[in-house]
Structures are given as structure tokens and as C-alpha cells.
Scaffold this active site. Structure first.
Site, PDB file in Angstrom:
ATOM      1  N   GLY A  15       0.822  -1.209   0.000  1.00 30.08           N
ATOM      2  CA  GLY A  15       0.000   0.000   0.000  1.00 30.08           C
ATOM      3  C   GLY A  15       0.850   1.251   0.000  1.00 30.08           C
ATOM      4  N   ARG A  29      19.535  10.634  -3.947  1.00 26.91           N
ATOM      5  CA  ARG A  29      20.546  11.684  -3.822  1.00 26.91           C
ATOM      6  C   ARG A  29      21.694  11.278  -2.906  1.00 26.91           C
ATOM      7  NH1 ARG A  29      17.129  17.376  -4.461  1.00 26.91           N
ATOM      8  NH2 ARG A  29      16.724  17.002  -6.690  1.00 26.91           N
ATOM      9  N   ARG A  76       1.104  -5.271  -5.697  1.00 23.59           N
ATOM     10  CA  ARG A  76       1.381  -6.520  -4.992  1.00 23.59           C
ATOM     11  C   ARG A  76       1.606  -7.589  -6.056  1.00 23.59           C
ATOM     12  NH1 ARG A  76      -2.005  -3.632  -1.562  1.00 23.59           N
ATOM     13  NH2 ARG A  76      -1.344  -3.646   0.620  1.00 23.59           N
ATOM     14  N   ASP A 107       5.310  -4.976   6.297  1.00 22.85           N
ATOM     15  CA  ASP A 107       5.895  -6.265   6.675  1.00 22.85           C
ATOM     16  C   ASP A 107       5.816  -7.301   5.552  1.00 22.85           C
ATOM     17  OD1 ASP A 107       3.162  -6.541   6.871  1.00 22.85           O
ATOM     18  OD2 ASP A 107       3.194  -7.665   8.735  1.00 22.85           O
ATOM     19  N   THR A 130       4.253   2.571   5.694  1.00 23.16           N
ATOM     20  CA  THR A 130       2.886   2.091   5.888  1.00 23.16           C
ATOM     21  C   THR A 130       2.146   3.037   6.811  1.00 23.16           C
ATOM     22  OG1 THR A 130       1.529   0.346   6.898  1.00 23.16           O
ATOM     23  CG2 THR A 130       3.793   0.512   7.647  1.00 23.16           C
ATOM     24  N   ASP A 132      -0.204   2.268   8.721  1.00 29.76           N
ATOM     25  CA  ASP A 132      -0.761   1.546   9.867  1.00 29.76           C
ATOM     26  C   ASP A 132       0.110   1.581  11.123  1.00 29.76           C
ATOM     27  OD1 ASP A 132      -3.095   0.762   8.579  1.00 29.76           O
ATOM     28  OD2 ASP A 132      -2.135  -0.997   7.694  1.00 29.76           O
ATOM     29  N   ASP A 134       2.345  -0.499  12.144  1.00 31.28           N
ATOM     30  CA  ASP A 134       2.192  -1.823  12.757  1.00 31.28           C
ATOM     31  C   ASP A 134       3.470  -2.654  12.738  1.00 31.28           C
ATOM     32  OD1 ASP A 134       2.240  -2.121  10.012  1.00 31.28           O
ATOM     33  OD2 ASP A 134       0.618  -3.593   9.942  1.00 31.28           O
ATOM     34  N   ARG A 159     -17.744  16.151  13.860  1.00 32.14           N
ATOM     35  CA  ARG A 159     -18.247  16.544  15.179  1.00 32.14           C
ATOM     36  C   ARG A 159     -19.122  17.794  15.091  1.00 32.14           C
ATOM     37  NH1 ARG A 159     -17.626  15.868  20.581  1.00 32.14           N
ATOM     38  NH2 ARG A 159     -15.962  14.310  20.476  1.00 32.14           N
ATOM     39  N   ARG A 176      -6.735  -2.541   9.058  1.00 32.53           N
ATOM     40  CA  ARG A 176      -7.272  -3.899   8.924  1.00 32.53           C
ATOM     41  C   ARG A 176      -6.771  -4.806  10.040  1.00 32.53           C
ATOM     42  NH1 ARG A 176      -5.638  -6.264   3.447  1.00 32.53           N
ATOM     43  NH2 ARG A 176      -3.664  -6.445   4.558  1.00 32.53           N
ATOM     44  N   LYS A 218     -25.994  14.005  27.391  1.00 33.67           N
ATOM     45  CA  LYS A 218     -24.862  14.156  26.475  1.00 33.67           C
ATOM     46  C   LYS A 218     -25.241  13.433  25.186  1.00 33.67           C
ATOM     47  CE  LYS A 218     -19.909  13.580  25.829  1.00 33.67           C
ATOM     48  NZ  LYS A 218     -18.629  13.053  26.323  1.00 33.67           N
TER      49      LYS A 218
END
Length: 327
Positions: A15, A29, A76, A107, A130, A132, A134, A159, A176, A218
Site C-alpha cells: 500500500g 541523492r 502486490r 511487513d 505504511t 498503519d 504496525d 463533530r 485492517r 450528552k
């Protein structure tokens, strides 16, 4: 593995993430500064298999540091994960004399690099690209800061309309297998609940909390959900809440791929530039088959075989912060 690296190939895989172009620029460079030849490999491992390899000069990376995406494209490649595909890739690298690789990705990309380097005599360096965050062994990954800031900006706007109508908004962010975007953006925007893959979602607790907030009048509530959360994302969570709390006005917003795009933040440009520079230095110093990270603002080098086994873990402290601040 001990022979001098003179020609570097650089690719982006998996990704895309904001800051990849800054990393490419730094690799090109820095390599040229040290008298090396640098080659861009198009479309990740697919370009290695299909021989889409181009010589890069300093001007090839002019005016790209501020751009999202990746000028080298990404994909991929299933063929690369076959012995035949990797052999073809190796033969193509030999044609260009490339004897060192820098892989910018996650990874899965590192796993491919580790296998390839074990089979052939080409050292590989990984850069964690990435959104994520992760990958264990680095405090930040290239693209995470930009993605989180994109999510925060969107949630802040949501909001406003939630407040105008006294609504509950359930906002789905990317993640994910990892909940860092949800965690950081949720805390930063004052979300009442943050649902992530790393923690079991107890829907009864969420319902009770919403009922209690309703008693306190609330009526504006935000729930941030990582796409990989066990219920199946924001839509599934919304179905349960609507069924259990039919009086609650619920809206769902899925942020999607806007989190991948856009101009990288200052932080992502800086860490990508720093990591790209040190990736070339690693090849020059015979520090091979590692990925380059930053821990406590210092460079950190993790062997690729460890990087593909470990995931960045969310601490209990973060979850306590979420619980207290959302009450």
C-alpha cells in the site's frame, strides 16, 4: 554479502503512504553523492520480475518531496512469491549490475525481501512505509502521521454536524490488522469509544455507556472504529446500536482512502528523508538485511527476519487514557 555495493535498486511495495517520495528522493541523492548508481524499480516487485528498471539521476527526484503517493508506483506481485518469479527478478537485476536493494513498504514487502536475500547474493534494506504503524522496531512509520492528521481533520468536521443535530456518529478509519490510526485519531478528537482489532469489543459496555450519557443529556457522541475491528467495521457496529437503542439517531461515515493520499506532513517528510539517507549508509557499511527505524529519536536497525515476526503492540496505558478521558 561483504562485497562493495555500487549499484542500488529502490522500490516501493504494498500500500502507498505519504512520504514514500521523500524516501525515494533521499535514497537517490545519497547514493549519487557517494558515487553509486541508483535505479528505480517500477511497481514494486512486479517491476523486478518484468524488468521495469530505470536509471535515476538527481533531477529525477526534483520537486517530489511534497507529493503523496509514489513516483515509482506500487503493486502486490504474486509471481515474486514463487521461486521462478524471484529467479527472473534476480536475473533482471544482474543485467543492470544492481547489487543492493532498498525496499520501502510494510511487513509483507519485508518478508519478500528477506526470502529474496536469503536465496541470492543481494543485500536488502527495508524502510517502513505504511500508514498503519504496525511494525515493531520504530516509533513511527512513513505515512502514519499524515494519515492520522487527515483522519483528525475529517472527524473534527463530523463533530460539528453531530453537535448541530445531536447525533451519534460512527466513523471508520483504516486499520485492517492494527488500530493505531483509530487510537490516535480517536483520542485527539475526544471520541467516546475507540474500537480496534487488538482489543475485544464488548458491545454491552458501549450500549451501557451510551445509555448513561443519554441520561446525562450528552447527546453528541463519536465512536471511532478501525476497519478490522471484530464486528466488521462501522456499518456492523451501527446495526447493533440501532437495534438496541432505536431512539438514538445514528450516522456512519467511512473515511476510506483519503487517509492514504495528500501531501505528507512535515514529520513524514523528515523521517522519510532521514531513513532514506541511513538506508544507503547501511549498504555502504555492510549492515545488511535490516530495516531502518527510529526509536527515541535515534536510528534503530532491526533484522528483517525479526521485523516480519513482530507487530507493534498497543500498550495498556493508551487504553486507560481512552477510558478515563471519554467518561
Amino acid at each position: 554479502m561483504e562485497k562493495k555495493v555500487t549499484k542500488i535498486g529502490v522500490l516501493t511495495s504494498g500500500g502507498d503512504s505519504p512520504g514514500m517520495n521523500a524516501a525515494i528522493r533521499a535514497v537517490v541523492r545519497t547514493g549519487i553523492y557517494h558515487g553509486m548508481e541508483v535505479y528505480g524499480i517500477m511497481r514494486g516487485y512486479s517491476g523486478m520480475v518484468e524488468n521495469e528498471i530505470v536509471r535515476m539521476e538527481s533531477k529525477s527526484v526534483a520537486n517530489i518531496i511534497q507529493r503523496g503517493g509514489t513516483i515509482l508506483k506500487t503493486s502486490r506481485c504474486k509471481e515474486f512469491f514463487t521461486p521462478e518469479g524471484r529467479k527472473t527478478a534476480y536475473e533482471n537485476l544482474k543485467k543492470h549490475g544492481i547489487n543492493g536493494l532498498i525496499i520501502i513498504g510494510g511487513d509483507g514487502s519485508f518478508r519478500g525481501a528477506q526470502i529474496f536475500s536469503n536465496e541470492f547474493d543481494i543485500p536488502c534494506i527495508g524502510l517502513p512505509g505504511t500508514i498503519d504503524k504496525d511494525i515493531a522496531g520504530t516509533d513511527f512509520t512513513i505515512g502514519f502521521d499524515t494519515a492520522v492528521n487527515t483522519a483528525v481533520e475529517a472527524i473534527d468536521k463530523i463533530r460539528d454536524t453531530a453537535d448541530a443535530h445531536d447525533r451519534l456518529f460512527i466513523i471508520e478509519v483504516m486499520g485492517r490488522d492494527a488500530g493505531y490510526i483509530a487510537l490516535h485519531s480517536g483520542i485527539a478528537t475526544g471520541a467516546e469509544n475507540i474500537l480496534i482489532p487488538e482489543r475485544k469489543t464488548i458491545i454491552d459496555d458501549i450500549i451501557k455507556a451510551l445509555e448513561e450519557k443519554e441520561r446525562r443529556h450528552k447527546l453528541v457522541n463519536l465512536i471511532v472504529v478501525a476497519e478490522g475491528e471484530e464486528f466488521g467495521g462501522a456499518d456492523e457496529v451501527a446495526k447493533v446500536i440501532k437495534k438496541r437503542l432505536p431512539q438514538q439517531e445514528v450516522r456512519v461515515c467511512i473515511l476510506g482512502h483519503i487517509q492514504r493520499g495528500g501531501s505528507p506532513s512535515c514529520m513524514d517528510r523528515l523521517i522519510a528523508s532521514r531513513m532514506g539517507y541511513h538506508a544507503v549508509e547501511c549498504l555502504m557499511e555492510n549492515r545488511h538485511n535490516v530495516f531502518v527505524g527510529i526509536v527515541n529519536n535515534k536510528m534503530n536497525y532491526t533484522p528483517l527476519n525479526e521485523a516480519v515476526k513482530k507487530k507493534q503492540r498497543i500498550s495498556e496505558e493508551w487504553m486507560t487514557v481512552v477510558k478515563i478521558l471519554s467518561s
